[in-house]
Design a protein around this motif. Sequence first.
Motif, mmCIF file in Angstrom:
data_model
loop_
_atom_site.group_PDB
_atom_site.id
_atom_site.type_symbol
_atom_site.label_atom_id
_atom_site.label_comp_id
_atom_site.label_asym_id
_atom_site.label_seq_id
_atom_site.Cartn_x
_atom_site.Cartn_y
_atom_site.Cartn_z
ATOM 1 N N ALA A 71 9.172 2.269 -2.303
ATOM 2 C CA ALA A 71 7.783 1.865 -2.764
ATOM 3 C C ALA A 71 6.685 3.220 -3.103
ATOM 4 O O ALA A 71 5.617 3.008 -3.454
ATOM 5 C CB ALA A 71 7.096 1.303 -1.542
ATOM 6 N N ALA A 72 7.501 4.406 -3.199
ATOM 7 C CA ALA A 72 6.593 5.572 -3.357
ATOM 8 C C ALA A 72 6.083 5.611 -4.931
ATOM 9 O O ALA A 72 6.972 4.930 -5.796
ATOM 10 C CB ALA A 72 7.270 6.665 -3.092
ATOM 11 N N PRO A 73 5.071 5.895 -5.149
ATOM 12 C CA PRO A 73 4.574 5.860 -6.546
ATOM 13 C C PRO A 73 5.341 6.597 -7.539
ATOM 14 O O PRO A 73 5.582 6.356 -8.678
ATOM 15 C CB PRO A 73 2.902 6.192 -6.514
ATOM 16 C CG PRO A 73 2.688 6.520 -5.185
ATOM 17 C CD PRO A 73 3.752 6.445 -4.359
ATOM 18 N N ASN A 81 0.769 -1.147 -0.267
ATOM 19 C CA ASN A 81 0.105 -0.022 -0.086
ATOM 20 C C ASN A 81 0.803 1.130 0.190
ATOM 21 O O ASN A 81 0.262 2.290 0.843
ATOM 22 C CB ASN A 81 -0.871 0.020 1.320
ATOM 23 C CG ASN A 81 -2.147 0.825 1.198
ATOM 24 O OD1 ASN A 81 -2.483 1.098 -0.087
ATOM 25 N ND2 ASN A 81 -2.813 1.343 2.094
ATOM 26 N N HIS A 82 2.019 1.211 -0.516
ATOM 27 C CA HIS A 82 2.945 2.300 -0.738
ATOM 28 C C HIS A 82 3.155 3.032 0.826
ATOM 29 O O HIS A 82 3.324 4.417 0.906
ATOM 30 C CB HIS A 82 2.254 3.366 -1.655
ATOM 31 C CG HIS A 82 1.929 2.946 -2.991
ATOM 32 N ND1 HIS A 82 3.075 2.506 -3.591
ATOM 33 C CD2 HIS A 82 1.057 3.151 -3.453
ATOM 34 C CE1 HIS A 82 2.439 2.134 -5.018
ATOM 35 N NE2 HIS A 82 1.054 2.567 -4.983
ATOM 36 N N GLY A 108 9.321 -2.580 -9.439
ATOM 37 C CA GLY A 108 8.155 -2.363 -8.895
ATOM 38 C C GLY A 108 7.420 -3.621 -9.089
ATOM 39 O O GLY A 108 7.694 -4.490 -9.933
ATOM 40 N N HIS A 153 10.528 2.434 2.095
ATOM 41 C CA HIS A 153 9.441 3.332 2.114
ATOM 42 C C HIS A 153 9.560 4.217 0.739
ATOM 43 O O HIS A 153 8.494 4.374 -0.040
ATOM 44 C CB HIS A 153 9.217 4.256 3.234
ATOM 45 C CG HIS A 153 8.272 5.455 3.377
ATOM 46 N ND1 HIS A 153 7.004 5.335 3.165
ATOM 47 C CD2 HIS A 153 8.615 6.887 3.135
ATOM 48 C CE1 HIS A 153 6.418 6.489 2.942
ATOM 49 N NE2 HIS A 153 7.392 7.464 2.853
ATOM 50 N N HIS A 156 3.586 13.179 -1.012
ATOM 51 C CA HIS A 156 3.921 12.067 -0.783
ATOM 52 C C HIS A 156 2.728 11.242 0.234
ATOM 53 O O HIS A 156 3.365 10.264 0.897
ATOM 54 C CB HIS A 156 5.086 11.712 -0.591
ATOM 55 C CG HIS A 156 5.721 11.973 -2.018
ATOM 56 N ND1 HIS A 156 5.845 10.957 -2.795
ATOM 57 C CD2 HIS A 156 6.494 12.928 -2.365
ATOM 58 C CE1 HIS A 156 6.562 11.547 -3.946
ATOM 59 N NE2 HIS A 156 6.785 12.953 -3.810
#
Length: 518
Positions: free
Chosen positions: A366-368, A84-85, A285, A363, A466
């Motif tokens: 995983a950020a979009p 879930n980012h 990803g 973290h 973010h």
Amino acid sequence: MVSKRAHTPPPVAKAPVVNRDSSDAGAKLGPQPRYEDVKYADGSQVVRKQTRPIGEFGGNWGTGFWLLVIPACIWYVYGIVVLNHGALMVPDGGFWYRLYFELPAGIAIRPTWIGMGAFSAWILFQGFLELVVPGHIDEGVVQKNGRKLKYPMNGLASFFITHAVCYIAAYFGYIEPYFVWRNMGALLTSAVIISSLIALWVYVDFGIFWRRHVNDPEFEEDWGVFSWKDCINDYFLGVARNPRIFHRFLTVPLDVKRFTNARPSLTGWVICNQSYVAAIFYGCGLTEGGQPQCDPTGGDWSRVGWAAVVITVAHWYYIFDYNWNEPAYLTTTDIRHDLYGWMLSYGCMGFLCWYYSIAFLGHIAAAPTPINDNPINLAVGLVICSVGMVLFRLTNIQKHNFRKYIADGGDLKEYFIWGKPVEYIKTEEGSYLLTSGWWGLARHFNYIGDMIMCIGWAVACSGPSHGFPWPPVSYIIYFWLMDVHRLIRDESRCAIKYKKDWIRYQQVVPRFLLPGIW
Ligand code: NDP
């Protein structure tokens, strides 16, 4: 290696019945048994005394609870990062099902042979470096048994060799540079299993079979299992302070606690970070179908935001600094006081090594979208963590240098701190408590650097577009709680050890942590 090999028989000196530190420290003391049948090599009677604290973490029930809950919390943080980012999720059955079964092998938290093998190989590699890399030998402080232990100080060289080996292996294609990202779930679980097994081995070998170790120079009167009733508490907190192995082969045996605390874990943390940066660089990803994919056309630096760079460098410098000042570790609570059990084995190899990296670089990875649109956060975070790092180093080295000066036989009349003659309390127990410089501001001011540093890291990897940085914030919450609890434990241990001298110290330096406030 050769220089460390023993050409003499293993040490057999009797542990003297010196009891510098054996206050009945916070311990719920059971009967103090005599062991008429167990003798030192010189034929004298082995003395044992249960002075270990029981119940610091809630006894069997409390430690049993933490044994299960802490790994679950780390899996949860990892889960929200990959699923879930980094945004919070309800940890229901579906969450755990996806995390364990549905994600691809390696990224899921189910163990894999690759994860188990990679982490085992990593520990062996770090152990090999500790044994063979040249470095001077330093002595620790006096133990409960009146002896000092020796430690090889080859951490900095091992740190750089590790980097070189990892980069060369990645360059020549022996390992994917983003291996950690690709296998983090399996590594995390493998590390729980392996570190728990190591703690079990220590409990059995040094605890149940403590008699085997009475002639080891590090044996102390409070080693070993005293009562089966405390088995979970003992497994968690440990049954031996500085267990060592390979006495027969090495002039300086391998210290299990110093090794596992420092080498596989601290170095592992920064290597994980760098592998996460590689994953960002290669655009790794999960696809729509949930499969791991990295950009087949290659890497791109525009994906790597400044947040990733700053935090990687900040963490790297923190561990570089640890290795640069490696002897200072010998006067810390970890080495001086804590026993080696699950808390340290898992805490360093199953927790620190992975969680510290997941909470920040994981973290970011995983950020979009790349976190590189946060210049204000970045600048503020950088300032905070730089101030924290400077404070951390200055405060800790001040105490270390003071204690070392005394241990080296220096004359305190000639010792100055901040341009003034040093102030201190000479305790009846024999140790000296520093009361000037940073140590005159508050009794644990040396923790402030670390505590503010992590705020800087969290600020640097957050940004207006973010979302809330839950994983970095989870780190701050954990770290502050852990530190305050650790300080409370340290205070009660010191109060028992130094008795009225500690009360005098509290009068001279009345603040606990924050000058003028607390
Ligand atoms: P300290 O370095 O404060 O060591 C505590 C011990 O120092 C006491 O038990 C006592 O031992 C001695 N001592 C206490 N007061 C004095 C004094 N005034 N003068 C001289 N000696 C004194 O604590 P830690 O080892 O726990 O922490 C060291 C650093 O490591 C801290 O900066 C902390 O933030 C950091 N740390 C970082 C962690 C991380 O995960 N990043 C985890 C834990 C710590 P004695 O019996 O010798 O008198």
